[in-house]
Write a protein that holds these residues in place. Structure first.
Motif, PDB file in Angstrom:
ATOM      1  N   LEU A   1     -18.976 -52.608   4.083  1.00 19.73           N
ATOM      2  CA  LEU A   1     -20.388 -52.935   3.907  1.00 19.73           C
ATOM      3  C   LEU A   1     -20.752 -54.320   4.432  1.00 19.73           C
ATOM      4  O   LEU A   1     -21.933 -54.691   4.412  1.00 19.73           O
ATOM      5  N   ASP A   2     -19.775 -55.077   4.904  1.00 16.36           N
ATOM      6  CA  ASP A   2     -20.032 -56.422   5.419  1.00 16.36           C
ATOM      7  C   ASP A   2     -20.285 -56.326   6.920  1.00 16.36           C
ATOM      8  O   ASP A   2     -19.379 -56.492   7.741  1.00 16.36           O
ATOM      9  N   LEU A   3     -21.537 -56.079   7.285  1.00 14.30           N
ATOM     10  CA  LEU A   3     -21.886 -55.817   8.678  1.00 14.30           C
ATOM     11  C   LEU A   3     -21.815 -57.081   9.532  1.00 14.30           C
ATOM     12  O   LEU A   3     -22.018 -58.198   9.046  1.00 14.30           O
ATOM     13  N   GLU A   4     -21.553 -56.874  10.807  1.00 16.19           N
ATOM     14  CA  GLU A   4     -21.579 -57.965  11.786  1.00 16.19           C
ATOM     15  C   GLU A   4     -23.005 -58.126  12.304  1.00 16.19           C
ATOM     16  O   GLU A   4     -23.634 -57.148  12.721  1.00 16.19           O
ATOM     17  N   ARG A   5     -23.505 -59.344  12.276  1.00  9.80           N
ATOM     18  CA  ARG A   5     -24.840 -59.619  12.815  1.00  9.80           C
ATOM     19  C   ARG A   5     -24.698 -59.920  14.299  1.00  9.80           C
ATOM     20  O   ARG A   5     -24.069 -60.907  14.695  1.00  9.80           O
TER      21      ARG A   5
ATOM     22  N   ILE B   1     -30.407 -57.233  14.193  1.00 11.91           N
ATOM     23  CA  ILE B   1     -29.551 -56.133  14.629  1.00 11.91           C
ATOM     24  C   ILE B   1     -28.147 -56.377  14.091  1.00 11.91           C
ATOM     25  O   ILE B   1     -27.599 -57.476  14.225  1.00 11.91           O
ATOM     26  N   PHE B   2     -27.572 -55.335  13.488  1.00 13.15           N
ATOM     27  CA  PHE B   2     -26.258 -55.431  12.851  1.00 13.15           C
ATOM     28  C   PHE B   2     -25.358 -54.306  13.361  1.00 13.15           C
ATOM     29  O   PHE B   2     -25.828 -53.291  13.867  1.00 13.15           O
ATOM     30  N   ARG B   3     -24.058 -54.515  13.205  1.00 11.87           N
ATOM     31  CA  ARG B   3     -23.098 -53.500  13.645  1.00 11.87           C
ATOM     32  C   ARG B   3     -22.120 -53.219  12.509  1.00 11.87           C
ATOM     33  O   ARG B   3     -21.587 -54.121  11.871  1.00 11.87           O
ATOM     34  N   GLY B   4     -21.880 -51.928  12.273  1.00  4.77           N
ATOM     35  CA  GLY B   4     -20.920 -51.506  11.270  1.00  4.77           C
ATOM     36  C   GLY B   4     -19.911 -50.538  11.855  1.00  4.77           C
ATOM     37  O   GLY B   4     -20.141 -49.936  12.910  1.00  4.77           O
ATOM     38  N   VAL B   5     -18.782 -50.396  11.183  1.00  5.97           N
ATOM     39  CA  VAL B   5     -17.729 -49.482  11.623  1.00  5.97           C
ATOM     40  C   VAL B   5     -17.410 -48.524  10.482  1.00  5.97           C
ATOM     41  O   VAL B   5     -17.873 -48.686   9.357  1.00  5.97           O
ATOM     42  N   SER B   6     -16.607 -47.524  10.773  1.00  6.93           N
ATOM     43  CA  SER B   6     -16.173 -46.540   9.787  1.00  6.93           C
ATOM     44  C   SER B   6     -14.683 -46.695   9.529  1.00  6.93           C
ATOM     45  O   SER B   6     -13.944 -47.183  10.395  1.00  6.93           O
TER      46      SER B   6
ATOM     47  N   VAL C   1     -30.249 -37.766  10.466  1.00  2.44           N
ATOM     48  CA  VAL C   1     -30.811 -37.126  11.650  1.00  2.44           C
ATOM     49  C   VAL C   1     -29.746 -36.392  12.467  1.00  2.44           C
ATOM     50  O   VAL C   1     -29.948 -35.271  12.921  1.00  2.44           O
ATOM     51  N   ARG C   2     -28.613 -37.052  12.675  1.00  2.00           N
ATOM     52  CA  ARG C   2     -27.498 -36.457  13.414  1.00  2.00           C
ATOM     53  C   ARG C   2     -26.195 -36.845  12.724  1.00  2.00           C
ATOM     54  O   ARG C   2     -26.124 -37.849  12.030  1.00  2.00           O
ATOM     55  N   ALA C   3     -25.162 -36.049  12.963  1.00  2.00           N
ATOM     56  CA  ALA C   3     -23.838 -36.398  12.454  1.00  2.00           C
ATOM     57  C   ALA C   3     -23.326 -37.628  13.181  1.00  2.00           C
ATOM     58  O   ALA C   3     -23.381 -37.707  14.415  1.00  2.00           O
ATOM     59  N   GLY C   4     -22.843 -38.621  12.415  1.00  2.00           N
ATOM     60  CA  GLY C   4     -22.304 -39.822  13.017  1.00  2.00           C
ATOM     61  C   GLY C   4     -20.853 -39.656  13.419  1.00  2.00           C
ATOM     62  O   GLY C   4     -20.091 -38.922  12.781  1.00  2.00           O
ATOM     63  N   ASN C   5     -20.460 -40.347  14.486  1.00  2.00           N
ATOM     64  CA  ASN C   5     -19.086 -40.305  14.994  1.00  2.00           C
ATOM     65  C   ASN C   5     -18.304 -41.460  14.359  1.00  2.00           C
ATOM     66  O   ASN C   5     -18.609 -42.630  14.619  1.00  2.00           O
ATOM     67  N   PRO C   6     -17.301 -41.180  13.533  1.00  2.00           N
ATOM     68  CA  PRO C   6     -16.595 -42.272  12.849  1.00  2.00           C
ATOM     69  C   PRO C   6     -15.694 -43.098  13.751  1.00  2.00           C
ATOM     70  O   PRO C   6     -15.165 -44.128  13.308  1.00  2.00           O
ATOM     71  N   THR C   7     -15.522 -42.708  15.004  1.00  2.00           N
ATOM     72  CA  THR C   7     -14.616 -43.442  15.899  1.00  2.00           C
ATOM     73  C   THR C   7     -15.312 -44.548  16.680  1.00  2.00           C
ATOM     74  O   THR C   7     -14.644 -45.318  17.372  1.00  2.00           O
ATOM     75  N   ILE C   8     -16.648 -44.620  16.606  1.00  2.00           N
ATOM     76  CA  ILE C   8     -17.361 -45.661  17.347  1.00  2.00           C
ATOM     77  C   ILE C   8     -18.282 -46.418  16.384  1.00  2.00           C
ATOM     78  O   ILE C   8     -18.700 -45.875  15.357  1.00  2.00           O
TER      79      ILE C   8
END
Length: 293
Positions: free
Chosen positions: A21-25, A30-35, A74-81
Motif C-alpha cells: 500500500l506504500d505507493l511510489e509517487r 500520479i502514483f505507481r503500485g505493484v502486486s 473495469v478490467r482484470a488487472g495483470n499482477p505481473t506489471i
C-alpha cells in the motif's frame, strides 16, 4: 488436512501488505503500485481498491478523513506489471474534499474510484446494533476450516495472508453440504499483526479486507462455493462508508447479507463492527457470479 505450503502469515505478511500500500509517487498526482508475486491470474480487487484510496488520500490534508468511496472494476488487472494511479483533485471545500482516481495498465483503465474526505465534525448519532457472535479467539483458525477442500487450499496458497479470518458461520465450502441458507454471513477479521498509527492506512487495509468474504453471503443463498463448484466470479463495483474510528489490527466483525441476485450478478451488503459493538463501516458490492456447466 490439506498442506497449505506454508503461506506467508503474521507480522511478516502484514509488513508485506504495508509495503504493497506504500505507493511510489512518480508525478505530483500520479502514483505507481505493484502486486505481490503469486500464481494469481489477476490483481485482487481489494488490492487495487486499497492502493487507489492510498493515492487519493496522499493528495488530501491529513486533517480530512475519508468517509466514503465508490468504485468500479473495469478490467482484470495483470499482477505481473505495475499499476499507475492518476488522481484528479475534483474539489476542496471548507469541510469536504473530493478525489477521483483512475488505475491504468498498458494505457487502459482497469479500475476507477471516487472518494470523499471530511474534516472531523460533531453531529447526530445512531447505529444498528451488532449481531450476536462468539468471541473471535474462541473460533477455529482458517487453516482448520479448510479441512480436505483441495480447491480451497489451492486458492489460499496463491497469496500471502495478512488478514486473520475467523468464520462465525460455516464457510461456503462447508455450508454447501447443507444446501441453500438465508440470513447473515458473519466473519471476524483483522490484520494479522501490528499496523502503524496512520488512520489512512487502517482505512486502506480495511478496504483491502472488505473484498475477501463479502460475496459469501450470495453463495450461501444458493448452497454454492467457489472452488468445489464451477463458478466464474468477479467484483463489479464496491462502495464503502467509514462511519467511526477503528483500528484494522483489532478484531472487527464483518456481518453481510445478500438481498438479491439476478442476471448473473449478486448483490451483497456488509457492516463492520468493533468488538464493543461500534459500527465502524458499511459496504455494498455487486459481483458477477456465473455457474458453469
Amino acid at each position: 488436512m490439506v498442506d497449505l505450503a506454508e503461506p506467508l502469515v503474521g507480522q511478516e505478511a502484514v509488513d508485506g501488505l504495508i509495503r504493497l500500500l506504500d505507493l511510489e509517487r512518480i508525478e505530483h498526482d500520479i502514483f505507481r503500485g505493484v502486486s505481490p508475486k503469486s500464481r494469481w491470474q489477476r490483481v485482487f480487487g481489494g488490492q487495487v481498491a486499497g492502493q487507489a484510496l492510498v493515492a487519493a488520500g496522499r493528495t488530501v490534508d491529513p486533517d480530512r478523513r475519508v468517509h466514503s468511496l465508490h468504485s468500479y472494476f473495469v478490467r482484470a488487472g495483470n499482477p505481473t506489471i505495475p499499476i499507475v494511479y492518476e488522481v484528479d483533485r475534483v474539489r476542496d471545500g471548507r469541510s469536504f474534499s473530493t478525489r477521483r482516481v483512475i488505475a491504468v495498465q498498458d494505457g487502459q483503465t482497469i479500475f476507477s474510484l471516487s472518494a470523499s474526505f471530511q474534516l472531523v465534525q460533531d453531529g447526530i448519532e445512531h447505529q444498528e446494533p451488532m449481531p450476536d457472535a462468539p468471541a473471535p479467539d474462541t473460533l477455529p483458525l482458517l487453516d482448520d476450516r479448510i479441512g480436505d477442500a483441495a480447491e480451497v487450499a489451492a486458492f489460499y496458497r496463491v497469496l500471502p495472508r495478512p488478514i486473520d479470518i475467523r468464520y462465525v458461520d460455516d464457510p461456503p465450502w462447508q455450508q454447501r453440504a447443507h444446501g441453500p441458507r438465508t440470513g447473515l454471513s458473519r466473519v471476524w477479521m483483522k490484520a494479522d499483526g501490528t499496523l502503524p498509527d496512520d488512520p489512512l492506512l487502517h482505512v486502506c487495509v480495511l478496504t483491502f479486507a472488505s473484498d475477501m468474504t463479502l460475496l459469501d453471503s450470495v453463495l450461501a443463498r444458493h448452497g454454492l462455493a467457489n472452488g468445489p463448484d464451477k463458478l466464474t466470479m468477479a467484483s463489479l463495483d464496491h462502495a464503502m462508508w467509514f462511519e467511526r474510528p477503528f483500528r484494522a489490527d483489532d478484531w472487527l466483525l464483518y456481518a453481510s447479507t445478500s438481498p438479491s441476485a439476478s442476471g448473473g450478478r449478486g448483490l451483497a451488503t456488509g457492516r463492520f463492527f468493533t468488538r464493543d459493538g461500534t459500527m465502524a463501516a458499511s459496504v455494498v458490492q455487486e459481483g458477477m457470479i456465473r455457474v458453469r456447466s
